[in-house]
Design a protein around this motif. Structure first.
Motif, PDB file in Angstrom:
ATOM      1  N   VAL A 156     -66.595  61.236 -36.721  1.00 43.24           N
ATOM      2  CA  VAL A 156     -67.001  61.039 -38.113  1.00 43.24           C
ATOM      3  C   VAL A 156     -66.567  59.660 -38.608  1.00 43.24           C
ATOM      4  CG1 VAL A 156     -66.524  61.788 -40.483  1.00 43.24           C
ATOM      5  CG2 VAL A 156     -67.068  63.480 -38.714  1.00 43.24           C
ATOM      6  N   ALA A 157     -65.337  59.273 -38.314  1.00 42.48           N
ATOM      7  CA  ALA A 157     -64.835  57.979 -38.775  1.00 42.48           C
ATOM      8  C   ALA A 157     -65.663  56.828 -38.211  1.00 42.48           C
ATOM      9  CB  ALA A 157     -63.363  57.813 -38.396  1.00 42.48           C
ATOM     10  N   GLU A 158     -66.007  56.917 -36.942  1.00 45.64           N
ATOM     11  CA  GLU A 158     -66.812  55.856 -36.330  1.00 45.64           C
ATOM     12  C   GLU A 158     -68.217  55.828 -36.917  1.00 45.64           C
ATOM     13  OE1 GLU A 158     -65.872  55.191 -31.835  1.00 45.64           O
ATOM     14  OE2 GLU A 158     -65.427  57.302 -32.270  1.00 45.64           O
ATOM     15  N   GLU A 159     -68.761  57.012 -37.218  1.00 46.46           N
ATOM     16  CA  GLU A 159     -70.086  57.088 -37.835  1.00 46.46           C
ATOM     17  C   GLU A 159     -70.083  56.384 -39.190  1.00 46.46           C
ATOM     18  OE1 GLU A 159     -73.948  57.720 -38.191  1.00 46.46           O
ATOM     19  OE2 GLU A 159     -72.889  58.539 -36.463  1.00 46.46           O
ATOM     20  N   VAL A 160     -69.098  56.673 -40.007  1.00 46.49           N
ATOM     21  CA  VAL A 160     -69.014  56.085 -41.344  1.00 46.49           C
ATOM     22  C   VAL A 160     -68.726  54.588 -41.260  1.00 46.49           C
ATOM     23  CG1 VAL A 160     -67.737  56.147 -43.528  1.00 46.49           C
ATOM     24  CG2 VAL A 160     -68.327  58.283 -42.368  1.00 46.49           C
ATOM     25  N   ALA A 161     -68.013  54.185 -40.220  1.00 51.35           N
ATOM     26  CA  ALA A 161     -67.637  52.774 -40.068  1.00 51.35           C
ATOM     27  C   ALA A 161     -68.783  51.890 -39.597  1.00 51.35           C
ATOM     28  CB  ALA A 161     -66.477  52.656 -39.077  1.00 51.35           C
ATOM     29  N   PHE A 162     -69.843  52.506 -39.077  1.00 52.09           N
ATOM     30  CA  PHE A 162     -70.918  51.716 -38.473  1.00 52.09           C
ATOM     31  C   PHE A 162     -71.519  50.701 -39.448  1.00 52.09           C
ATOM     32  CE2 PHE A 162     -75.454  51.057 -37.548  1.00 52.09           C
ATOM     33  CZ  PHE A 162     -75.356  50.475 -36.294  1.00 52.09           C
ATOM     34  N   GLU A 186     -69.282  47.718 -40.291  1.00 53.29           N
ATOM     35  CA  GLU A 186     -69.158  46.869 -39.100  1.00 53.29           C
ATOM     36  C   GLU A 186     -70.355  45.929 -38.990  1.00 53.29           C
ATOM     37  OE1 GLU A 186     -66.660  50.004 -36.268  1.00 53.29           O
ATOM     38  OE2 GLU A 186     -68.808  49.682 -35.954  1.00 53.29           O
ATOM     39  N   GLN A 187     -71.559  46.452 -39.264  1.00 51.56           N
ATOM     40  CA  GLN A 187     -72.771  45.626 -39.166  1.00 51.56           C
ATOM     41  C   GLN A 187     -72.816  44.566 -40.270  1.00 51.56           C
ATOM     42  OE1 GLN A 187     -74.452  46.223 -36.303  1.00 51.56           O
ATOM     43  NE2 GLN A 187     -72.768  47.700 -36.179  1.00 51.56           N
ATOM     44  N   LEU A 188     -72.109  44.813 -41.362  1.00 51.68           N
ATOM     45  CA  LEU A 188     -72.080  43.841 -42.459  1.00 51.68           C
ATOM     46  C   LEU A 188     -71.056  42.739 -42.228  1.00 51.68           C
ATOM     47  CD1 LEU A 188     -72.421  46.183 -45.573  1.00 51.68           C
ATOM     48  CD2 LEU A 188     -74.205  44.838 -44.449  1.00 51.68           C
ATOM     49  N   GLY A 189     -70.284  42.835 -41.129  1.00 52.55           N
ATOM     50  CA  GLY A 189     -69.381  41.753 -40.773  1.00 52.55           C
ATOM     51  C   GLY A 189     -67.985  41.826 -41.351  1.00 52.55           C
ATOM     52  N   TYR A 190     -67.576  42.989 -41.837  1.00 56.10           N
ATOM     53  CA  TYR A 190     -66.213  43.127 -42.348  1.00 56.10           C
ATOM     54  C   TYR A 190     -65.209  43.067 -41.199  1.00 56.10           C
ATOM     55  CZ  TYR A 190     -68.020  44.653 -46.913  1.00 56.10           C
ATOM     56  OH  TYR A 190     -68.635  44.715 -48.135  1.00 56.10           O
ATOM     57  N   GLU A 239     -60.246  50.321 -44.112  1.00 53.07           N
ATOM     58  CA  GLU A 239     -59.992  50.643 -45.517  1.00 53.07           C
ATOM     59  C   GLU A 239     -61.235  51.237 -46.185  1.00 53.07           C
ATOM     60  OE1 GLU A 239     -58.660  48.383 -49.690  1.00 53.07           O
ATOM     61  OE2 GLU A 239     -58.570  47.323 -47.765  1.00 53.07           O
ATOM     62  N   ILE A 240     -62.392  50.625 -45.928  1.00 51.58           N
ATOM     63  CA  ILE A 240     -63.648  51.106 -46.512  1.00 51.58           C
ATOM     64  C   ILE A 240     -63.958  52.521 -46.009  1.00 51.58           C
ATOM     65  CG2 ILE A 240     -66.159  50.777 -46.511  1.00 51.58           C
ATOM     66  CD1 ILE A 240     -65.579  47.729 -46.428  1.00 51.58           C
ATOM     67  N   THR A 241     -63.765  52.739 -44.710  1.00 52.83           N
ATOM     68  CA  THR A 241     -64.053  54.046 -44.110  1.00 52.83           C
ATOM     69  C   THR A 241     -63.138  55.124 -44.678  1.00 52.83           C
ATOM     70  OG1 THR A 241     -64.802  53.013 -42.048  1.00 52.83           O
ATOM     71  CG2 THR A 241     -64.149  55.333 -41.938  1.00 52.83           C
ATOM     72  N   GLU A 242     -61.863  54.844 -44.757  1.00 50.82           N
ATOM     73  CA  GLU A 242     -60.906  55.821 -45.285  1.00 50.82           C
ATOM     74  C   GLU A 242     -61.217  56.161 -46.742  1.00 50.82           C
ATOM     75  OE1 GLU A 242     -57.111  54.085 -44.554  1.00 50.82           O
ATOM     76  OE2 GLU A 242     -57.031  54.738 -42.448  1.00 50.82           O
ATOM     77  N   ASP A 243     -61.613  55.151 -47.511  1.00 53.87           N
ATOM     78  CA  ASP A 243     -61.956  55.388 -48.915  1.00 53.87           C
ATOM     79  C   ASP A 243     -63.200  56.273 -49.023  1.00 53.87           C
ATOM     80  OD1 ASP A 243     -61.823  54.714 -51.871  1.00 53.87           O
ATOM     81  OD2 ASP A 243     -63.795  53.917 -51.384  1.00 53.87           O
ATOM     82  N   ALA A 244     -64.229  55.995 -48.206  1.00 52.80           N
ATOM     83  CA  ALA A 244     -65.465  56.784 -48.250  1.00 52.80           C
ATOM     84  C   ALA A 244     -65.211  58.229 -47.823  1.00 52.80           C
ATOM     85  CB  ALA A 244     -66.526  56.146 -47.356  1.00 52.80           C
ATOM     86  N   LEU A 245     -64.377  58.428 -46.818  1.00 52.82           N
ATOM     87  CA  LEU A 245     -64.044  59.779 -46.368  1.00 52.82           C
ATOM     88  C   LEU A 245     -63.278  60.532 -47.452  1.00 52.82           C
ATOM     89  CD1 LEU A 245     -62.938  59.069 -42.677  1.00 52.82           C
ATOM     90  CD2 LEU A 245     -65.070  60.100 -43.436  1.00 52.82           C
ATOM     91  N   ALA A 246     -62.368  59.832 -48.115  1.00 48.77           N
ATOM     92  CA  ALA A 246     -61.579  60.472 -49.175  1.00 48.77           C
ATOM     93  C   ALA A 246     -62.457  60.856 -50.353  1.00 48.77           C
ATOM     94  CB  ALA A 246     -60.460  59.533 -49.621  1.00 48.77           C
TER      95      ALA A 246
END
Length: 269
Positions: free
Chosen positions: A94-100, A103-107, A114-121
């Motif tokens: 799930v974390a890798e899915e949300v992070a995709f 990642e493509q935006l170049g962060y 940080e973005i992934t953890e916030d979205a999951l929360a």
């Protein structure tokens, strides 16, 4: 935020399934898109996302013409949750899915984390971070898809029948989440057959019928002023029918509101 002008579309050349469809979507709205099966409501949202290309018409986002933008480019401001959300997932956790998306935006890696953890929360699925997406329940998969949209900083979230096939508890939890996201500034567009959801949660309804837009207004206007609901594949929700059967109660958008008004009337007697 989003403006649609004179859309015309057909899956077969020379055979339109919709024509001259125009509407706007404002920031913070909770919009239902409804109508009978096959009327084109899902097609409208696919046109918004860029998954289909109109034969004619123009789409604007904040004044910019986005008609020719690809779905991936629109994904920077429009998130889409499919009726079968597992079809849009392809990573092992799930974390890798949300992070995709980030990642493509170049962060950077730390920013993506940080973005992934916030979205999951925000979607209440932090505990599922290491889970395999296909193994999740449907409601959980939808939350993963929503988290992926949040991670892309989407301003508009489109969901295709997100409560179908879910029990009452899952439906309530999903609607609470959507209301929370709307309160935080997200615009929600919901394809749904559920009249109670339209009445109780949506600020506006766009109803498709017979190849074009048949209605665009508030749920109250839809359920109290239209006499062609059956022709449009709609029905009045029970709360509205009951309220209309009791003189002086007025429009009620939920059974809870109807019960509260009946209790207040009884106490006043």
């Amino acid at each position: 935020m989003l403006e649609v002008k004179h859309l015309r579309f057909g899956y077969v050349p020379g055979k339109d399934i919709m024509k001259d469809v125009s509407f706007t979507i404002g920031k913070g709205e909770f919009i239902a898109v409804g109508g009978r099966n096959g009327c084109g409501k899902t097609t409208v949202t696919r046109l918004l996302m860029g998954l289909e290309t109109p034969v004619e018409g123009t789409l604007y986002y904040k004044g910019d013409d986005i008609t020719k933008l690809s779905p991936s480019e629109r994904g920077r401001f429009i998130g889409y949750v499919f009726q079968q959300p597992d079809r849009q997932m392809f990573r092992p956790t799930v974390a890798e899915e949300v992070a995709f998306g980030p990642e493509q935006l170049g962060y950077t890696k730390s920013e993506v984390k940080e973005i992934t953890e916030d979205a999951l929360a925000r979607t209440g699925i932090s505990h599922l971070a290491k889970s395999y997406p296909p193994s999740l329940r449907r409601g959980e998969k939808q939350r993963v898809a929503i988290a992926s949209a949040l991670a892309m900083k989407s301003q508009i979230l489109i969901l295709d029948e997100p409560t179908s096939g879910q029990d009452g508890k899952e439906t309530r939890e999903m609607l609470i989440l959507l209301e929370e996201l709307r309160s935080a500034g997200l615009t929600i567009v919901l394809v749904t057959h559920d009249m109670e959801i339209i009445a109780s949660h949506c600020t506006r309804a766009i109803i498709m019928g017979y190849g074009t837009k048949a209605f665009d207004g508030t749920p109250e206007e839809l359920f109290t002023k239209r006499d062609d609901l059956y022709e449009l594949g709609l029905t009045k929700p029970p709360c509205v029918e009951l309220a209309q059967s009791v003189p002086g109660i007025g429009y009620c958008k939920s059974m809870k509101e109807f019960e509260e008004r009946m209790m207040a009337r009884r106490e006043a007697l």
